[in-house]
Design an enzyme around this catalytic site. Structure first.
Site, PDB file in Angstrom:
ATOM      1  N   ASN A   1      -2.063  35.510 -16.153  1.00 35.31           N
ATOM      2  CA  ASN A   1      -3.462  35.952 -16.169  1.00 35.31           C
ATOM      3  C   ASN A   1      -3.694  36.924 -15.033  1.00 35.31           C
ATOM      4  OD1 ASN A   1      -4.486  34.445 -13.739  1.00 35.31           O
ATOM      5  ND2 ASN A   1      -3.698  32.741 -14.960  1.00 35.31           N
TER       6      ASN A   1
ATOM      7  N   LYS B   1     -12.798  16.124 -13.226  1.00 39.46           N
ATOM      8  CA  LYS B   1     -11.565  16.319 -12.463  1.00 39.46           C
ATOM      9  C   LYS B   1     -11.531  15.508 -11.169  1.00 39.46           C
ATOM     10  CE  LYS B   1     -10.416  20.761 -14.405  1.00 39.46           C
ATOM     11  NZ  LYS B   1      -9.358  21.772 -14.309  1.00 39.46           N
TER      12      LYS B   1
ATOM     13  N   LYS C   1     -17.330  19.628 -14.939  1.00 40.88           N
ATOM     14  CA  LYS C   1     -15.933  19.792 -14.507  1.00 40.88           C
ATOM     15  C   LYS C   1     -15.673  18.993 -13.231  1.00 40.88           C
ATOM     16  CE  LYS C   1     -14.274  23.626 -15.779  1.00 40.88           C
ATOM     17  NZ  LYS C   1     -14.100  25.059 -15.975  1.00 40.88           N
TER      18      LYS C   1
HETATM   19  N1  CTP Z   1      -6.618  23.768 -12.252  1.00 42.95           N
HETATM   20  C1  CTP Z   1      -5.454  23.121 -11.899  1.00 42.95           C
HETATM   21  N2  CTP Z   1      -4.464  22.936 -12.821  1.00 42.95           N
HETATM   22  C2  CTP Z   1      -4.601  23.354 -14.085  1.00 42.95           C
HETATM   23  C3  CTP Z   1      -5.792  24.027 -14.462  1.00 42.95           C
HETATM   24  C4  CTP Z   1      -6.775  24.211 -13.527  1.00 42.95           C
HETATM   25  O1  CTP Z   1      -5.326  22.722 -10.738  1.00 42.95           O
HETATM   26  N3  CTP Z   1      -3.629  23.159 -14.959  1.00 42.95           N
HETATM   27  C5  CTP Z   1      -7.694  23.926 -11.255  1.00 42.95           C
HETATM   28  C6  CTP Z   1      -7.895  25.340 -10.794  1.00 42.95           C
HETATM   29  O2  CTP Z   1      -7.137  25.649  -9.642  1.00 42.95           O
HETATM   30  C7  CTP Z   1      -9.380  25.344 -10.500  1.00 42.95           C
HETATM   31  C8  CTP Z   1      -9.941  24.449 -11.599  1.00 42.95           C
HETATM   32  O3  CTP Z   1      -8.874  23.535 -11.875  1.00 42.95           O
HETATM   33  O4  CTP Z   1      -9.680  24.751  -9.263  1.00 42.95           O
HETATM   34  C9  CTP Z   1     -10.288  25.247 -12.822  1.00 42.95           C
HETATM   35  O5  CTP Z   1     -10.370  24.419 -13.888  1.00 42.95           O
HETATM   36  P1  CTP Z   1     -10.242  24.900 -15.412  1.00 42.95           P
HETATM   37  O6  CTP Z   1     -10.452  23.691 -16.247  1.00 42.95           O
HETATM   38  O7  CTP Z   1      -9.039  25.730 -15.633  1.00 42.95           O
HETATM   39  O8  CTP Z   1     -11.508  25.740 -15.510  1.00 42.95           O
HETATM   40  P2  CTP Z   1     -11.750  27.231 -15.788  1.00 42.95           P
HETATM   41  O9  CTP Z   1     -10.731  28.092 -15.140  1.00 42.95           O
HETATM   42  O10 CTP Z   1     -13.148  27.434 -15.380  1.00 42.95           O
HETATM   43  O11 CTP Z   1     -11.564  27.366 -17.335  1.00 42.95           O
HETATM   44  P3  CTP Z   1     -12.035  26.509 -18.623  1.00 42.95           P
HETATM   45  O12 CTP Z   1     -13.360  25.875 -18.302  1.00 42.95           O
HETATM   46  O13 CTP Z   1     -12.100  27.547 -19.675  1.00 42.95           O
HETATM   47  O14 CTP Z   1     -10.945  25.503 -18.834  1.00 42.95           O
END
Ligand code: CTP
Length: 410
Positions: free
Chosen positions: A219, A351, A347
């Protein structure tokens, strides 16, 4: 807190509207210092601006007396926001080119303060590829550019290029100025290293998920925001471990850097770096990886015939949120468009993070140098103005130091 603006007035017929802008800002209690270019002085006089702003107007780079008294570098940094209005095609071109042949452009090159440009020019000049190229450069440099209005112009033509009304410009300025009620980072002289003795773990950049030895899924993350946070934390006295995906950035001074490629490697490096007092997960981790990366380069036909089978990557942030050695402050980032606050709160809970920093990525945040964030904590969401990524980092680090000290119970 006094909020201050440095207003640079370029040479266009719209300069008269800047006089009204000064009056509106002064009425809001904002201190305005004006800089008038030579061309600007053909349209409005220093006397008008001095009277409306109540401050001395600066016009020349070559005023020895003034240089000794204030110094143009200091002038460029004493403001909370630098506003260029009207920003003529010529002034935008000189800004984009990094020229510094007069006081206005010297200040713009020397400043470390956010800059708002409010263009006004003839419609053809606005639409010219050279102007559009310069605007793209300035935006990539972190300058906020206001879109001009469309309508009849002083030159008789019709189209985009008119200066927006002073009320609209004043509203945009208020949006960009720091909130006077928000806490400022307090690296007071008696507490210069508020993170001394702490270990901060930061992830940054993208991950690359191999399809075969030459291709990957990735990305556009540049890593700039994460690197800026690592740098600010090191400046604040922390021991910093920066786990970085593939980026083209130098390692900040005083930071231990661990380079990784994939999400799986990033997760292993994060776990290996524990324990940490705080973790800030800025990396744009790829959500998926090819289920079976090929050992040799795949022929073109392999992809068209079978496609790429994907499997989900580990969620490093969520895993850390539920880890026995969970850092006492866990900060995640979220890339959102539109109003990000509701999804960021969801989120945060899902998380197991303490804070989510929601980026509005509808502009060019991922590659650019500026960022507009919402800090979502247990107490709700707090919106920050658009700031250079370095400044976002400094403020966030100051808040992390406060939280670790138990001064703020979020
Ligand atoms: N993150 C992570 N490991 C992953 C994916 C994300 O540690 N496999 C962390 C990123 O570093 C960030 C946060 O989780 O702190 C982002 O979460 P994510 O769910 O990927 O959210 P977005 O990037 O906002 O995308 P989406 O909501 O579309 O999933």
């Amino acid at each position: 807190m006094d909020r201050r603006i440095l207003l640079i007035i370029g040479g266009g017929i719209a300069a008269y509207k800047s006089c009204e802008l000064v009056r509106l800002l002064a009425r809001q209690g904002i201190a305005v210092t004006c800089v008038l270019t030579d061309a600007g002085a053909q349209f409005v006089t220093p006397m008008t601006l001095a009277t409306l702003s109540g401050n001395r107007v600066h016009t020349s780079l070559w005023d020895a007396g003034e240089e000794a008294e204030i110094g143009h570098i200091q002038l460029s940094r004493a403001a909370d926001l630098v506003v260029v209005c009207p920003a003529t095609a010529d002034l935008l071109a000189r800004m984009a080119g990094g020229l510094a042949g007069d006081l206005a452009t010297t200040l713009l090159l020397a400043t470390d303060t956010p800059v708002l440009a409010v263009p006004a020019m003839n419609v053809r000049m606005w639409q010219h590829p050279a102007t559009q190229r310069n605007l793209a450069t300035l935006r990539a440099d972190g300058v906020t550019v206001m879109e001009p209005d469309e309508g009849p112009m002083a030159c008789g033509e019709y189209g985009p290029g008119r200066l927006p009304e002073p009320e609209q410009i004043a509203a945009e300025i208020m949006r960009l100025l720091p909130d006077p009620l928000a806490g400022q980072p307090d690296f007071a002289p008696d507490r210069p290293r508020p993170l001394h003795g702490r270990h901060l773990l930061v992830t940054a950049g993208p991950t690359h998920e191999a399809i075969d030895p030459v291709r990957f899924i990735g990305n556009r993350s540049s890593g700039r925001q994460g690197f800026a946070i690592a740098a600010a934390a090191a400046e604040a006295g922390a021991r910093v471990t920066l786990v970085s995906g593939p980026v083209a950035l130098p390692t900040p001074v005083g930071v231990d850097r661990v380079d990784v490629e994939s999400a799986a490697e990033m997760q292993a490096a994060v776990i290996a770096a524990l324990p940490a007092d705080a973790a800030v997960m800025v990396a744009a981790v790829a959500d998926w990886r090819p289920a079976d990366a090929a050992a040799g380069k795949l022929p073109k036909s392999a992809l068209t015939d079978t496609g790429i089978r994907l499997q989900p990557n580990p969620d490093i942030l969520a895993d850390l949120g539920h880890h026995p050695q969970r850092p006492s402050l866990l900060v995640g980032f979220a890339a959102e468009t539109g109003d990000p606050r509701a999804s960021a709160a969801e989120k945060r809970a899902r998380k197991g993070a303490d804070w989510i920093v929601a980026n509005d990525v509808s502009g060019d945040v991922m590659g650019g140098t500026a960022n507009q964030i919402h800090l979502v904590t247990a107490n709700g969401a707090e919106s920050w103005p658009q700031l250079p990524k370095d400044e976002v980092a400094r403020r966030l680090v100051a808040r992390i130091a406060e939280a670790l000290d138990g001064r703020a119970h979020d």
